[in-house]
Design an enzyme around this catalytic site. Structure first.
Site, PDB file in Angstrom:
ATOM      1  N   GLU A   1       6.986  -3.647  -0.558  1.00  0.00           N
ATOM      2  CA  GLU A   1       6.530  -4.562  -1.607  1.00  0.00           C
ATOM      3  C   GLU A   1       7.146  -5.953  -1.481  1.00  0.00           C
ATOM      4  O   GLU A   1       6.964  -6.790  -2.366  1.00  0.00           O
ATOM      5  CB  GLU A   1       6.813  -3.956  -2.979  1.00  0.00           C
ATOM      6  CG  GLU A   1       5.994  -2.691  -3.196  1.00  0.00           C
ATOM      7  CD  GLU A   1       6.246  -2.015  -4.529  1.00  0.00           C
ATOM      8  OE1 GLU A   1       7.216  -2.379  -5.213  1.00  0.00           O
ATOM      9  OE2 GLU A   1       5.473  -1.108  -4.876  1.00  0.00           O
TER      10      GLU A   1
ATOM     11  N   LYS B   1      11.422  -4.274   1.999  1.00  0.00           N
ATOM     12  CA  LYS B   1      12.029  -3.591   0.860  1.00  0.00           C
ATOM     13  C   LYS B   1      12.281  -2.121   1.176  1.00  0.00           C
ATOM     14  O   LYS B   1      13.309  -1.551   0.839  1.00  0.00           O
ATOM     15  CB  LYS B   1      11.081  -3.695  -0.342  1.00  0.00           C
ATOM     16  CG  LYS B   1      11.607  -3.006  -1.602  1.00  0.00           C
ATOM     17  CD  LYS B   1      10.593  -3.082  -2.737  1.00  0.00           C
ATOM     18  CE  LYS B   1      11.124  -2.405  -3.996  1.00  0.00           C
ATOM     19  NZ  LYS B   1      10.097  -2.212  -5.015  1.00  0.00           N
TER      20      LYS B   1
HETATM   21  C1  BGC Z   1       8.615   1.337  -4.974  1.00  0.00           C
HETATM   22  C2  BGC Z   1       7.267   2.005  -4.909  1.00  0.00           C
HETATM   23  C3  BGC Z   1       7.314   3.268  -5.744  1.00  0.00           C
HETATM   24  C4  BGC Z   1       7.767   2.975  -7.164  1.00  0.00           C
HETATM   25  C5  BGC Z   1       7.948   4.236  -7.989  1.00  0.00           C
HETATM   26  C6  BGC Z   1       8.960   1.060  -6.418  1.00  0.00           C
HETATM   27  O1  BGC Z   1      10.222   0.474  -6.488  1.00  0.00           O
HETATM   28  O2  BGC Z   1       8.617   0.140  -4.234  1.00  0.00           O
HETATM   29  O3  BGC Z   1       6.954   2.317  -3.579  1.00  0.00           O
HETATM   30  O4  BGC Z   1       6.077   3.875  -5.770  1.00  0.00           O
HETATM   31  O5  BGC Z   1       9.003   2.304  -7.109  1.00  0.00           O
HETATM   32  O6  BGC Z   1       8.908   5.072  -7.441  1.00  0.00           O
END
Ligand code: BGC
Length: 792
Positions: free
Chosen positions: A488, A592
């Site tokens: 992300e 990330k």
């Molecule tokens: C992550 C996602 C994940 C979400 C829920 C976020 O911090 O980047 O990949 O689906 O958390 O766990």
């Protein structure tokens, strides 16, 4: 982070021997009990002190406003949030004239033990009240795997210094006061009193409350019954009002006497049933529990778990903390999924309100692989839930101008709840993740009913999405532009490699399954032209590669971006998203969470061994692990390319995420995907489990810190036990007839109870890759216990 030795290291339980109020809310999450339908946080019986009270029913939510500073087309108008439903755990106690409250008086002994084999949570407290009366309280709790609506508590009080007057108030409480959550006041208002009373009743030892939510149109009920054993001088009464039903027991106990209360609680909810029907639903569930009795429920719990452990146990020699963490993880993942029954499996399970109780790609990518090989019926149900939400996914695709189904990035009821496009709907890979889980489940179980009813429609509708989201360029190459991959810290990019490879798999498998079921496919409107188009897109799928650096690109142009300035980023500036603007993260090389590295785990067939090693080294130096989902994928690939020591350190991070509260948010619920990642790192990483075209195979590689790793998996209704040491791997088929497997590429045919042993090849990997300054995983010590000095 939990720095004190909060829990003892034991192989089959989690034991806490001191009550530390500073980490009470974290302990409530790790001691939470659930069966995937009902979740009870590990709050103390008497309700206070508490960190965060919590009782959850899977699928029960309220709408909450999603405020936008600048609205845009396709933004969801409201979100959903899990709510704290009626609390059935409460048993308050008065000792002479003092409330049993551990913040006052003196606590001589405190112990809580969560047993992974029995599924029971035991608690013992010995306490002297401020006025000097000493009692022992023992309670045991369960949330039943066999009767999904049911939870129960056996509660005992015993005086330790002569006669005492005891009052026990066993309660059901709705709209209980929660600690202030801060944030948006409009959302807080929704959450403060989420329930509207519809009915309350108290008849002797039976009490009941029925409520509905304000806006989401759900009705919920809870009933409780009590069995009391308290000697002659025991009196009982009950009463109820809108948000409280109470059964009160008064007793005079002499030394050696004990008051025992068994409380049976049945929860239920419905979006459709009338009040009398919900009332009957919970009363019927309660009748079943009462007739089974406390011991009967405990026996059923044990036998359910015996079955699970016989299919799923993992044994680790050489690191007792990892051994415990692995079973803790398996137990919690089972709790999250066991009886979800066509409901979502949220990122925190039913252990806390984190992420608003939403379900993400975490489920299909991290949790379902574990359950596929250990509790496949839970996978069938989780994917059936996705299938049931197809109408919402169709509607979302239509709204976005796309074909097929666009599954939501985050949701409870199937509607998109993410208000932030770049890290929400643009993460279209969720569709391919669902397809991947479908394929894995079908191959592991050969469940034909599922394949026809659920698998085929899910593959077809997700394949349609890819075909309409992507396009062929004038050379004929297929591109999927403007999407966000797992990382992300990059968003809305072209040809994200993870997305493209997962979509390619999705398109191919959809075409193959449609051809396998021509009539059913035709009924879904699929014709030869469409399957040919899917195959074409898959064959011509772009896979970005940088020839000069000889590495794959996370997305088109990624390796050309400026590198993040790690040298000038302070330790206190992580997680980066809380200290830097997204626009800056998006245009630089910083990762990330495992993205391309995860693609190499899930689509290993798309890379050569050399490419895997080079890619792994390249992306390691950019990955900061600001998500708990990262370490396990890195562990698997570190093991595959031969860096077993590094893999072991990553395993430690995934395994200790909640037991050590590594991200400081275990209070809001445990990280189910990271827990599943413990299994992923052990079984897929060190065991080297891969499934290719219907054959399950292993390429084992242990770190020198682990003397032995043994695990059981279930494949096509047969259990297979794998035992690995540094030199040998032994495969034993525990039931069934014969099973073909692979060991390091060699095919073996196993017969039941005839172990086959093979050598484990030695792998050499060269210099360990580097991580960004200060972002290496903590280096695990050899001995029990503690993650020690950083790796570099
Ligand atoms: C992550 C996602 C994940 C979400 C829920 C976020 O911090 O980047 O990949 O689906 O958390 O766990």
């Amino acid at each position: 982070m939990i720095t004190h030795p909060a829990y003892r290291v034991e192989p089959w339980c989690l034991r806490e021997t001191e009550l530390n109020l500073d980490v009470l809310s974290q302990s409530e999450s790790v001691f939470a009990l659930s069966n995937g339908h009902v979740g009870w946080r590990g709050n103390l019986d008497e309700g206070e002190p508490h960190g965060l009270p919590g009782t959850y029913l899977n699928g029960v939510y309220e709408f909450r406003p999603l405020p936008y500073a600048e609205a845009g087309y396709g933004y969801p108008e409201s979100g959903q949030t899990v709510i704290n439903v009626t609390n059935g755990k409460l048993i308050r106690l008065l000792v002479d004239d003092e409330p049993f409250d551990l913040r006052y008086g003196k606590l001589h002994k405190h112990e809580r033990v969560l047993e992974f084999r029995t599924g029971l949570l035991h608690r013992t407290a010995e306490w002297t009240s401020p006025s000097g009366r000493t009692v022992r309280v023992k309670s045991t709790r369960l949330v039943s795997f066999s009767q999904r609506a049911v939870a129960a508590v056996a509660y005992e009080v015993e005086p330790l210094d002569g006669d005492v007057r005891i009052v026990v108030q066993s309660e059901l409480v709705a709209n209980e006061q929660l600690p202030h959550a801060g944030g948006d006041p409009r959302a807080a208002a929704v959450l403060e009193t989420p329930l509207v009373s519809e009915q309350h009743a108290a008849h002797g030892p039976r009490i009941r409350l029925l409520h509905r939510t304000h806006h989401s149109g759900l009705r919920l009920g809870v009933s409780a019954a009590h069995v009391v054993d308290g000697g002659e001088k025991t009196e009982m009464s009950s009463e109820s009002s809108d948000d409280l039903a109470r059964f009160t027991i008064t007793s005079r106990l002499c030394s050696g006497q004990r008051l025992r209360v068994e409380k049976f609680v049945a929860h239920g909810w419905s979006a459709m049933r009338s009040m009398p029907a919900v009332h009957d639903q919970v009363d019927a569930a309660l009748a079943g529990a009462v007739s089974t009795g406390w011991q009967g429920l405990a026996d059923e719990q044990r036998s359910y778990l015996d079955g699970f452990w016989a299919r799923a146990d993992v044994e680790v020699d050489g690191d007792a903390e990892i051994q415990q963490a692995a079973r803790f993880a398996l137990f919690h993942v089972l709790q999250a999924g066991a009886r979800g029954e066509a409901r979502a499996l949220p990122a925190k399970g039913l252990t806390g309100p984190g992420y608003d109780g939403h379900c993400f790609w975490d489920t299909e990518t991290f949790v379902l692989p574990l359950l596929t090989y250990t509790a496949p019926q839970a996978v069938e149900q989780a994917l059936r839930w996705r299938y049931n939400t197809l109408p919402a996914a169709h509607e979302r695709a239509r709204q976005l101008g796309l074909k097929g189904a666009a599954f939501p990035w985050r949701t409870i009821n199937g509607d998109e709840c993410s208000g932030y496009w770049p890290a929400g709907t643009a993460a279209f890979h969720i569709n391919a993740d669902i397809a991947d889980a479908v394929v894995r489940y079908i191959r592991a179980t050969c469940d034909e009913t599922f394949e026809r009813e659920v698998g085929l429609p899910l593959l077809v509708e997700t394949a349609r999405l890819w075909r309409s989201l992507g396009h062929h360029d004038h050379h004929g190459d297929f591109h999927i532009d403007g999407v966000t991959g797992p990382d992300e810290y990059s968003a809305v990019s072209d040809d994200n490699l993870y997305t493209n490879l997962m979509a390619q798999h999705n398109l191919r498998e959809a075409a193959a399954l449609a051809e396998h079921h021509p009539d059913l496919a035709a009924a879904l409107g699929v014709d030869d032209e469409e399957t040919a188009a899917w195959r074409d897109a898959a064959t011509r799928m772009s896979v970005p590669y940088n020839d000069e650096l000889q590495v794959h690109e996370q997305s088109e142009g990624f390796t050309r971006h400026q590198a993040w300035d790690f040298a000038h980023t302070g330790d206190d500036q992580y997680p980066l998203m809380l200290h830097f603007p997204y626009f800056d993260l998006y245009r630089k090389q910083v990762v990330k969470q495992a993205d391309l590295v995860l693609a190499m785990c899930l689509r290993g067939d798309a890379f050569t061994a050399e490419e895997k090693a080079r890619n792994f080294r390249y992306y390691e130096q950019l990955t900061v692990r600001d998500s708990s989902l990262s370490a396990c994928g890195q562990a698997v690939m570190a093991a595959e390319v031969g860096h077993t020591r590094l893999a072991y350190d990553y395993l430690g991070e995934a395994a200790m995420m909640d037991l050590s509260d590594l991200e400081g948010n275990t209070r809001d619920g445990i990280h189910i995907a990271s827990l599943a990642g413990t299994w992923f790192a052990l079984v897929v990483g060190f065991g080297g489990l891969r499934e290719d075209d219907g054959l399950i195979g292993f390429t084992p590689r242990l770190p020198e810190q682990l003397g032995r790793l043994a695990f059981t998996v279930q494949f096509r209704q047969q259990r297979l036990r794998v035992e690995i040491t540094d030199k040998k791997a032994t495969y034993t088929l525990l039931d069934g007839d014969t099973l073909r497997i692979r060991h390091c590429g060699e095919c073996l045919t196993l017969s039941v109870d005839v172990p086959e042993t093979r050598q484990v090849p030695v792998i050499t990997a060269g210099r360990a890759p580097e991580q960004p300054a200060g972002r290496g995983p903590a280096r695990r010590g050899r001995a029990i216990g503690h993650a020690e000095e950083p790796a570099r």
